[in-house]
Design an enzyme around this catalytic site. Structure first.
Site, PDB file in Angstrom:
ATOM      1  N   TRP A 169       0.808  -1.220   0.000  1.00 28.96           N
ATOM      2  CA  TRP A 169       0.000   0.000   0.000  1.00 28.96           C
ATOM      3  C   TRP A 169       0.847   1.279   0.000  1.00 28.96           C
ATOM      4  O   TRP A 169       0.320   2.351   0.198  1.00 28.96           O
ATOM      5  CB  TRP A 169      -0.919  -0.013   1.222  1.00 28.96           C
ATOM      6  CG  TRP A 169      -1.746  -1.245   1.276  1.00 28.96           C
ATOM      7  CD1 TRP A 169      -2.964  -1.455   0.692  1.00 28.96           C
ATOM      8  CD2 TRP A 169      -1.412  -2.475   1.939  1.00 28.96           C
ATOM      9  NE1 TRP A 169      -3.405  -2.721   0.942  1.00 28.96           N
ATOM     10  CE2 TRP A 169      -2.472  -3.379   1.709  1.00 28.96           C
ATOM     11  CE3 TRP A 169      -0.328  -2.905   2.706  1.00 28.96           C
ATOM     12  CZ2 TRP A 169      -2.480  -4.674   2.218  1.00 28.96           C
ATOM     13  CZ3 TRP A 169      -0.330  -4.197   3.205  1.00 28.96           C
ATOM     14  CH2 TRP A 169      -1.395  -5.070   2.968  1.00 28.96           C
ATOM     15  N   ASP A 170       2.158   1.163  -0.217  1.00 29.73           N
ATOM     16  CA  ASP A 170       3.040   2.324  -0.113  1.00 29.73           C
ATOM     17  C   ASP A 170       2.981   2.921   1.286  1.00 29.73           C
ATOM     18  O   ASP A 170       3.015   4.137   1.459  1.00 29.73           O
ATOM     19  CB  ASP A 170       2.681   3.376  -1.170  1.00 29.73           C
ATOM     20  CG  ASP A 170       3.730   4.475  -1.277  1.00 29.73           C
ATOM     21  OD1 ASP A 170       4.868   4.265  -0.806  1.00 29.73           O
ATOM     22  OD2 ASP A 170       3.420   5.549  -1.820  1.00 29.73           O
ATOM     23  N   TYR A 171       2.912   2.068   2.289  1.00 31.74           N
ATOM     24  CA  TYR A 171       2.936   2.512   3.677  1.00 31.74           C
ATOM     25  C   TYR A 171       4.375   2.516   4.203  1.00 31.74           C
ATOM     26  O   TYR A 171       4.651   2.043   5.307  1.00 31.74           O
ATOM     27  CB  TYR A 171       2.076   1.592   4.541  1.00 31.74           C
ATOM     28  CG  TYR A 171       0.576   1.830   4.444  1.00 31.74           C
ATOM     29  CD1 TYR A 171       0.054   3.022   3.968  1.00 31.74           C
ATOM     30  CD2 TYR A 171      -0.318   0.846   4.862  1.00 31.74           C
ATOM     31  CE1 TYR A 171      -1.309   3.222   3.897  1.00 31.74           C
ATOM     32  CE2 TYR A 171      -1.689   1.040   4.801  1.00 31.74           C
ATOM     33  CZ  TYR A 171      -2.186   2.229   4.313  1.00 31.74           C
ATOM     34  OH  TYR A 171      -3.550   2.436   4.255  1.00 31.74           O
TER      35      TYR A 171
END
Length: 817
Positions: free
Chosen positions: A492-494
């Site tokens: 999630w591009d976290y």
């Protein structure tokens, strides 16, 4: 025969009712079939009935509309309570139509019965709706009211004189806290502009990426301010007057494959530290330097081309967009020729795989402690699987020689890499700001994940261990002390976006050296910075399953006791300017895949909430080490992530049919994986967020027990709408806050052009000043030679967010005595 003029307006209103009814009934039927609310279908049918009756000149049209408006009021209160900004799109359009229906031009053709009976009924319902709206305007159901504790402990000194600011977060601890107390809640209203300086460096230059931003937090050393600009100039100013003292313009390689263009700050080595005996460095290998330059042709040399140079004691370190770190003399701005074997720079392309100028460099300043300069770098997010390495490197801050390298692909081998070798390609990188505890001898590194962000089917065990983690490395040799992962198998591009904040906390009657790590998903992890063990409980919770073919998902994800994670989105949370676009958002919510936080990316499209903009981003938080509290600016925006199957290795799937101009990268194509990805905010058809406001807050938390003491919406839509409407809806913030011992906090990063001051204890906004451009940077504060406390704000705007561009450095102070 032509219609009577008296019938024209009723017929026009009737047509509007019929068309709106058709839209609501058709969309409402679709939503009902998807398992959503039946209200829109029923409301559409009621509008159709009212419109048809009005067309026929029947007074019952007003009665039907009154029943619809009354039913809508009851339904809206049932769904969202007395929340004005949630009620407005549900009833606003209908109230306007109701007022039109009550005008004499509509009621007169319907006869006296309409005026005496039906009109009266509709008027009473409109009045009830207005009263309800007035009550809702006075309430804020999203606010948390309370006070942060007033206790104070004797905090350990951070080694920075009270009136100065020596590192991005004031010190290597990253607290963004100043012990200055001249500005207080009692006198803050008297703050005024003391001076203003313009750098002359604005976005819009040839070859730059969209995300060109002025994000710097200047240093203040003695009576000088040191800052860098987006296009890499370094400037020294008189801290009391704002007068320019010197300016350095490095030669930067052209045609860079940049995703971001910014400089968040500089680093500093004092003359005393520079004079200390250096750790015996590994001898520089001239062949290795030549190889690195050959890998990136024509890479400039800082001391070349007749650039003024000197033998430096104290020095400033400036990261450049073409992959270097240049050392400068703070006194004159000349390049330090006694650094980097006469080059005045560190070449970050040394031993780097897949050289592509602009694909790798550091957007954030290095950290300097115990004679070691430690730096990471940014790697292109979603372009390919053949990007550069996310290696973390430690250099001798006096000579520029490589001391150690920590490569997550080979985490147990930290001795300087041989000249002929390269680091692990495509490994997790550290693009944000590092922190350091010089006493413990540890540097703390926030890591991202391996590109691309939304597909992890080919990640190695080493990558899985370190992606989206904070790691502690030994300053002396780079060896790994501990790792804490904030997301398992991140899709999630976290990535960990914020500088870790180091503070001593009193927990269970014991003083513990702690690390506070903000994350994009809204967690504040509070860890023992010696071991990485949680000080506030962390639990693993089940996560949604079912990744795209070729990938997997982690069965659980960690959640901290201190969390700003928003509740799961529901249909009632959908928003819009009217019922029609709110309905469209509800349909989107039902059609997209969404099972709460950590819903995997999918071919149908998945809602990512919180989005990769982050609840917290690189601005981080501010921590008062005496009161052991945090001032935060959480933001909430949902995004949509849709995977697009790649049928071949070279085709562009998400670039709009043509490649980006010049050397700019083809973002989100994910060459080398099965999928490209389409990323966008979760918006209504007219471009408004599909989720209801607030979208941004200020919030205060007690770090000793994880309690959120207060939380208030923050910022207006004045600069986000065609008309300058000062509605305080709560807007996202990008850029960090600061706190002072005077009991005030400052932040300038909201998407309206303001800098604001807050009472730290209550969170109340107590001051604001209009900025000439977006303030997407972290402010700082210091003392001038006139003994006044200054607040310094950067106003330059943010390219991707579209805030007003500028080149302003603005200093505020209380009136002179």
């Amino acid at each position: 025969m032509p219609q009577s003029p008296s019938l024209l307006l009723p017929r026009l209103v009737s047509a509007i009712l019929l068309l709106t009814g058709l839209a609501l009934a058709g969309g409402g039927a679709w939503l009902a079939l998807l398992g959503g609310s039946w209200f829109y279908l029923l409301a559409g049918l009621a509008l159709l009935a009212s419109g048809a009756l009005l067309w026929r000149g029947r007074a019952e049209a007003l009665v039907v509309f009154a029943l619809l408006l009354l039913g809508t009021l009851g339904w809206a209160i049932w769904e969202v309570g007395l929340d004005w900004w949630a009620l407005a799109p549900r009833g606003g359009m209908l109230v306007v139509l109701g007022l039109v229906l009550l005008t004499p031009w509509v009621t007169r053709p319907l006869g006296t019965r309409a005026r005496a009976g039906s009109g009266l009924a509709l008027g009473l319902v409109v009045l009830a709706t207005g009263v309800t709206a007035g009550i809702a305007m006075l309430r804020d159901p999203h606010a948390i009211e309370g006070n942060l504790p007033d206790r104070r402990i004797a905090a350990a000194p951070d080694g920075v004189p009270p009136g100065e600011w020596h590192a991005y977060g004031r010190s290597g601890l990253g607290q963004r806290f100043s012990p200055l107390d001249q500005i207080t809640p009692q006198n803050i209203a008297r703050l005024e502009v003391a001076w203003q300086y313009r750098t002359g460096d604005t976005r819009g230059q040839p070859g730059e990426p969209q995300e060109t931003t002025f994000e710097v937090t200047p240093l203040k050393i003695d009576n000088r301010l040191f800052l860098c600009t987006p296009h890499q100039a370094v400037i020294a100013l008189d801290a009391t007057t704002g007068a320019e003292i010197w300016r350095y313009r490095p030669t930067i390689l052209n045609d860079l494959a940049l995703q971001h263009l910014t400089c968040r700050g500089l680093s500093w080595l004092s003359a005393a530290e520079a004079a200390a005996p250096a750790t015996p460095p590994r001898p520089l290998d001239p062949a290795r330097q030549a190889d690195a330059r050959a890998a990136v042709p024509n890479l400039p040399i800082a001391t070349g081309g007749g650039t003024p140079s000197v033998d430096c004691g104290a020095r400033l370190f400036m990261p450049t967009a073409d992959g270097r770190v240049i050392a400068l003399d703070p006194a004159t701005g000349a390049v330090c020729r006694n650094f980097g074997d006469g080059t005045g720079q560190i070449n970050l392309w040394a031993n780097m795989p897949n050289p592509r100028p602009g694909g790798y460099y550091s957007t954030s300043p290095p950290v300097v402690a115990n004679g070691v300069l430690v730096i990471g770098g940014t790697v292109l997010d979603n372009v390919s699987t053949t990007e550069q390495s996310g290696v973390i490197r430690g250099y001798d801050a006096r000579s520029g020689a490589l001391v150690w390298n920590w490569d997550s692909g080979a985490p147990d081998t930290t001795a300087p890499i041989p000249p002929e070798a390269t680091y692990t390609a495509n490994s997790p990188n550290a693009w944000s700001i590092l922190s350091v505890d010089a006493t413990l001898g540890l540097v703390y590194v926030p890591l991202g994940n391996q590109p691309p962000d939304q597909f992890g089917g080919n990640r190695s065990p080493a990558v899985e261990r370190f992606s989206s983690s904070v790691v502690a490395l030994d300053l002396t040799d780079g060896s790994l002390r501990w790792v804490f992962q904030t997301v398992h198998h991140d899709l999630w591009d976290y990535d960990v976006p914020s500088q870790p904040t180091l503070v001593d906390l009193t927990i269970g009657g014991q003083t513990v050296p702690a690390l506070v790590q903000p994350t994009k998903q809204g967690e504040l992890y509070v860890l023992d910075r010696r071991t990485g063990a949680p000080l506030l409980p962390v639990r693993e919770v089940p996560a949604p399953q079912g990744a795209a073919p070729g990938d997997t998902t982690a069965p659980t994800q960690p959640v901290s006791t201190l969390s700003f994670d928003p509740p799961m989105l529901r249909g009632r949370d959908m928003w819009g300017a009217t019922l029609v676009d709110q309905l469209a958002c509800r349909i989107q919510l039902r059609r997209l895949r969404y099972e709460g936080r950590y819903t995997p990316p999918s071919l149908q499209g998945s809602i990512v909430y919180p989005g990769n903009f982050g609840v917290f981003n690189w601005g981080g938080i501010a921590v008062d080490p005496e009161r052991q509290i945090a001032f935060t600016t959480p933001a909430y925006l949902a995004f949509v992530s849709r995977l697009i199957p790649r049928e071949n290795a070279t085709e562009l799937y998400v670039q709009g049919g043509s490649p980006p101009p010049g050397a700019l990268p083809a973002l989100n194509e994910n060459f080398g994986t099965p999928y490209a990805v389409e990323l966008k905010p979760f918006l209504s058809p007219i471009g408004l967020p599909c989720q209801q406001p607030p979208w941004g807050y200020v919030a205060g938390a007690d770090l000793t027990d994880g309690r959120i003491a207060w939380k208030h919406r923050n910022g207006t839509v004045r600069d986000l709408t065609p008309l300058p409407l000062p509605f305080r809806m709560g807007v996202p913030d990008l850029g960090g806050p600061i706190m002072t011992r005077g009991g005030v906090a400052f932040a300038s990063g909201t998407l309206d052009n303001f800098v604001r001051g807050y009472d730290v204890t209550t969170g109340a906004q107590i001051w604001e000043s209009r900025l000439p451009a977006g303030g997407q940077a972290t402010p700082m504060t210091y003392t001038g030679t006139d003994n006044r406390q200054y607040l310094l704000v950067i106003a330059g705007g943010h390219g991707s967010l579209g805030t007003t561009a500028g080149d302003y450095v603005i200093a505020y102070a209380l009136p002179g005595r």
